[in-house]
Write a protein that holds these residues in place. Structure first.
Motif, PDB file in Angstrom:
ATOM      1  N   ARG A 180      92.659   8.307  46.506  1.00  8.24           N
ATOM      2  CA  ARG A 180      93.144   9.551  45.904  1.00  8.24           C
ATOM      3  C   ARG A 180      94.517   9.289  45.289  1.00  8.24           C
ATOM      4  N   ILE A 181      94.567   9.259  43.978  1.00 11.03           N
ATOM      5  CA  ILE A 181      95.801   8.918  43.266  1.00 11.03           C
ATOM      6  C   ILE A 181      96.539  10.171  42.813  1.00 11.03           C
ATOM      7  N   LYS A 182      95.798  11.091  42.188  1.00  8.80           N
ATOM      8  CA  LYS A 182      96.416  12.319  41.669  1.00  8.80           C
ATOM      9  C   LYS A 182      96.070  13.516  42.556  1.00  8.80           C
ATOM     10  N   LYS A 183      96.863  14.559  42.422  1.00  9.51           N
ATOM     11  CA  LYS A 183      96.712  15.747  43.256  1.00  9.51           C
ATOM     12  C   LYS A 183      95.328  16.359  43.161  1.00  9.51           C
ATOM     13  N   ASP A 184      94.734  16.361  41.954  1.00  9.28           N
ATOM     14  CA  ASP A 184      93.434  17.014  41.789  1.00  9.28           C
ATOM     15  C   ASP A 184      92.256  16.051  41.959  1.00  9.28           C
ATOM     16  N   ASP A 185      92.517  14.803  42.378  1.00  3.03           N
ATOM     17  CA  ASP A 185      91.408  13.898  42.720  1.00  3.03           C
ATOM     18  C   ASP A 185      90.697  14.425  43.963  1.00  3.03           C
ATOM     19  N   LEU A 186      89.389  14.214  44.029  1.00  2.00           N
ATOM     20  CA  LEU A 186      88.635  14.648  45.203  1.00  2.00           C
ATOM     21  C   LEU A 186      88.982  13.722  46.377  1.00  2.00           C
ATOM     22  N   GLY A 187      89.358  14.309  47.495  1.00  7.17           N
ATOM     23  CA  GLY A 187      89.799  13.517  48.648  1.00  7.17           C
ATOM     24  C   GLY A 187      88.718  13.375  49.715  1.00  7.17           C
ATOM     25  N   ASN A 188      88.962  12.425  50.622  1.00  7.23           N
ATOM     26  CA  ASN A 188      88.053  12.203  51.750  1.00  7.23           C
ATOM     27  C   ASN A 188      88.855  12.301  53.054  1.00  7.23           C
ATOM     28  N   PRO A 189      88.813  13.466  53.712  1.00  2.00           N
ATOM     29  CA  PRO A 189      89.595  13.653  54.952  1.00  2.00           C
ATOM     30  C   PRO A 189      89.228  12.683  56.067  1.00  2.00           C
ATOM     31  N   ASP A 190      88.009  12.133  56.012  1.00  2.00           N
ATOM     32  CA  ASP A 190      87.547  11.238  57.075  1.00  2.00           C
ATOM     33  C   ASP A 190      88.329   9.929  57.130  1.00  2.00           C
ATOM     34  N   VAL A 191      89.008   9.557  56.037  1.00  2.00           N
ATOM     35  CA  VAL A 191      89.783   8.312  56.022  1.00  2.00           C
ATOM     36  C   VAL A 191      91.278   8.594  55.898  1.00  2.00           C
ATOM     37  N   CYS A 192      91.659   9.839  56.138  1.00  2.00           N
ATOM     38  CA  CYS A 192      93.057  10.266  55.964  1.00  2.00           C
ATOM     39  C   CYS A 192      93.691  10.566  57.319  1.00  2.00           C
ATOM     40  N   MET A 193      94.797   9.900  57.630  1.00  2.00           N
ATOM     41  CA  MET A 193      95.459  10.117  58.905  1.00  2.00           C
ATOM     42  C   MET A 193      96.115  11.487  58.995  1.00  2.00           C
ATOM     43  N   VAL A 194      96.445  12.078  57.848  1.00  2.00           N
ATOM     44  CA  VAL A 194      97.032  13.421  57.866  1.00  2.00           C
ATOM     45  C   VAL A 194      95.984  14.423  58.347  1.00  2.00           C
ATOM     46  N   ALA A 195      94.754  14.285  57.841  1.00  2.00           N
ATOM     47  CA  ALA A 195      93.658  15.149  58.306  1.00  2.00           C
ATOM     48  C   ALA A 195      93.394  14.908  59.799  1.00  2.00           C
ATOM     49  N   TYR A 196      93.453  13.646  60.203  1.00  2.00           N
ATOM     50  CA  TYR A 196      93.243  13.280  61.617  1.00  2.00           C
ATOM     51  C   TYR A 196      94.261  14.009  62.506  1.00  2.00           C
TER      52      TYR A 196
END
Length: 337
Positions: free
Chosen positions: A232-248
Motif C-alpha cells: 500500500r503506497i498511496k492513501k487510496d490504495d486498497l489495503g490488507n489488514p491481515d499483513v498490517c501490524m497497526v490493524a493487529y
C-alpha cells in the motif's frame, strides 16, 4: 482450607512491555483475586545474571523498575508476595543439591535451553557458561523452595516445568516420598504479542516494543513507525489488514465495532495509514494512562517500593527456611539439631 501457592517471575533485564501486560501480568491479576491461591512473584536477578554477568548495574537498576511495573498494573503486595531471588540463600543452596540429580546431557536436551542457547550465540560463541546451561536447575529450586503447586507459563516454557517435576521425583525417590511437591504448569490463555515490526518476539534488543512506562510521545513515535501493508503506497490504495501490524494492534486496543470499521475502510482505500496510526496511538495512550500515573507515583516514592520488596522478601525467606529444614532433615544434613 490450604491455599495453592502460585509461583511466577520475571528476569529484571528491562522494563515490562505490553506483551507482558496482555500475558503474564493479567494472569497474575486474576490469580491474586482468587481466594484459593497464594501468589508469589520473584524478581529473578540471579537468573538475569546468567546472560548479563558482565553488566550487574543493568540488572540491579531493573530490579526496582520491574517492581514498579508490577505495582503500577495493580499487583497488590497485600495479596501477592513480591521478593528478590538473590536475597533467598536457601534457593541457591537447593540449586546445589539439585545439581547432583541432573546430568549435563539432560540439560542439553531441554528444548527451551537449546533454543535460548541458539539465540545467545553472539554472547556465548561456542562456550556456554555453566550458569546458563544449568538455569533450569535453579528455576526448579525457585519453584520448590516455596512449594509452588501451580506455575503459569507459556508453551515454550513447559519443558522447564517438566524438568522441575523430574528433579522432584528423583529427590523424593532417594530421600523420601512426599518431601517436595511436584509443580503443575498452567498454560497461559494469552497468545504471545508480536512486535511493532511483525517479529514474533517483542523486546528491547529488537526495538519493537511499547513499554508500560513509555510517555505519550514515545508511544506515538513507536506506533507511527509500525509496519503496515508493504503493497500500500498511496492513501487510496486498497489495503490488507491481515499483513498490517497497526490493524493487529487495533485488535488489542480498539473496541470491536471500531476495529471492523478500521479494517473495512482500509480494504476500501478510504482510510490512510497515518490516520489509522494516530487513532491507535491515542487508544494505547488511554489504555496505559492509569498505569503511567501509578508508575509516576512510585517513581517519586522509592522508599515505598523498597519497603514492599523488603517485606515480601522477608516473608519469602520464612517460607524458604521451613522448606530447607525439611530438605536437610531428609538428606541427613541436620548435624546439630
Amino acid at each position: 482450607m490450604d491455599k495453592k501457592r502460585i509461583l511466577t517471575g520475571d528476569r529484571p533485564t528491562g522494563r515490562l512491555h505490553i506483551g507482558h501486560y496482555f500475558g503474564s501480568l493479567k494472569t497474575r491479576l486474576e490469580m491474586q483475586e482468587n481466594p484459593e491461591y497464594d501468589p508469589f512473584i520473584l524478581i529473578a536477578d540471579v537468573q538475569a545474571l546468567t546472560d548479563n554477568f558482565n553488566n550487574p548495574e543493568k540488572v540491579r537498576k531493573n530490579v526496582r523498575e520491574v517492581a514498579i511495573d508490577y505495582l503500577s498494573v495493580g499487583i497488590d503486595p497485600n495479596k501477592t508476595t513480591i521478593y528478590i531471588q538473590s536475597m533467598i540463600p536457601e534457593t541457591a543452596e537447593l540449586t546445589i543439591f539439585y545439581s547432583n540429580l541432573v546430568t549435563i546431557a539432560r540439560l542439553q536436551r531441554n528444548p527451551t535451553v537449546k533454543t535460548e542457547i541458539a539465540q545467545k550465540k553472539e554472547l556465548f560463541g561456542e562456550s556456554v557458561t555453566y550458569g546458563f546451561l544449568g538455569y533450569p536447575v535453579s528455576q526448579a529450586a525457585d519453584i520448590t523452595t516455596f512449594e509452588g503447586e501451580l506455575v503459569p507459563v507459556g508453551e515454550d516454557q513447559e519443558p522447564l516445568i517438566e524438568q522441575c517435576r523430574e528433579i522432584v521425583r528423583k529427590f523424593n525417590s532417594i530421600y523420601g516420598e512426599g518431601i517436595l511437591k511436584e509443580p503443575k504448569a498452567v498454560l497461559s490463555k494469552s497468545k504471545r504479542i508480536k512486535g511493532l515490526d511483525g517479529n514474533e518476539k517483542m523486546g528491547k534488543s529488537l526495538g519493537n516494543a511499547i513499554y508500560l512506562s513509555d510517555s505519550e510521545e514515545e508511544i506515538t513515535k513507536k506506533v507511527m513507525s509500525a509496519v503496515t501493508d508493504p503493497n500500500r503506497i498511496k492513501k487510496d490504495d486498497l489495503g490488507n489488514p491481515d499483513v498490517c501490524m497497526v490493524a493487529y494492534y487495533h485488535n488489542l486496543f480498539t473496541a470491536k465495532e471500531d476495529v471492523k470499521t478500521v479494517c473495512e475502510e482500509c480494504k476500501a482505500g478510504k482510510r490512510g495509514c497515518v490516520a489509522c496510526k494516530k487513532q491507535l496511538a491515542a487508544n494505547i495512550i488511554e489504555e496505559l494512562r492509569p498505569i503511567r500515573e501509578k508508575r509516576a507515583y512510585y517513581e517519586t516514592h522509592p522508599e515505598e517500593v523498597d519497603k514492599i520488596l523488603i517485606e515480601g522478601t522477608e516473608k519469602a525467606r520464612t517460607v524458604a527456611k521451613e522448606t530447607m529444614k525439611k530438605v536437610k532433615d531428609a538428606m541427613m544434613l541436620n548435624y546439630f539439631d
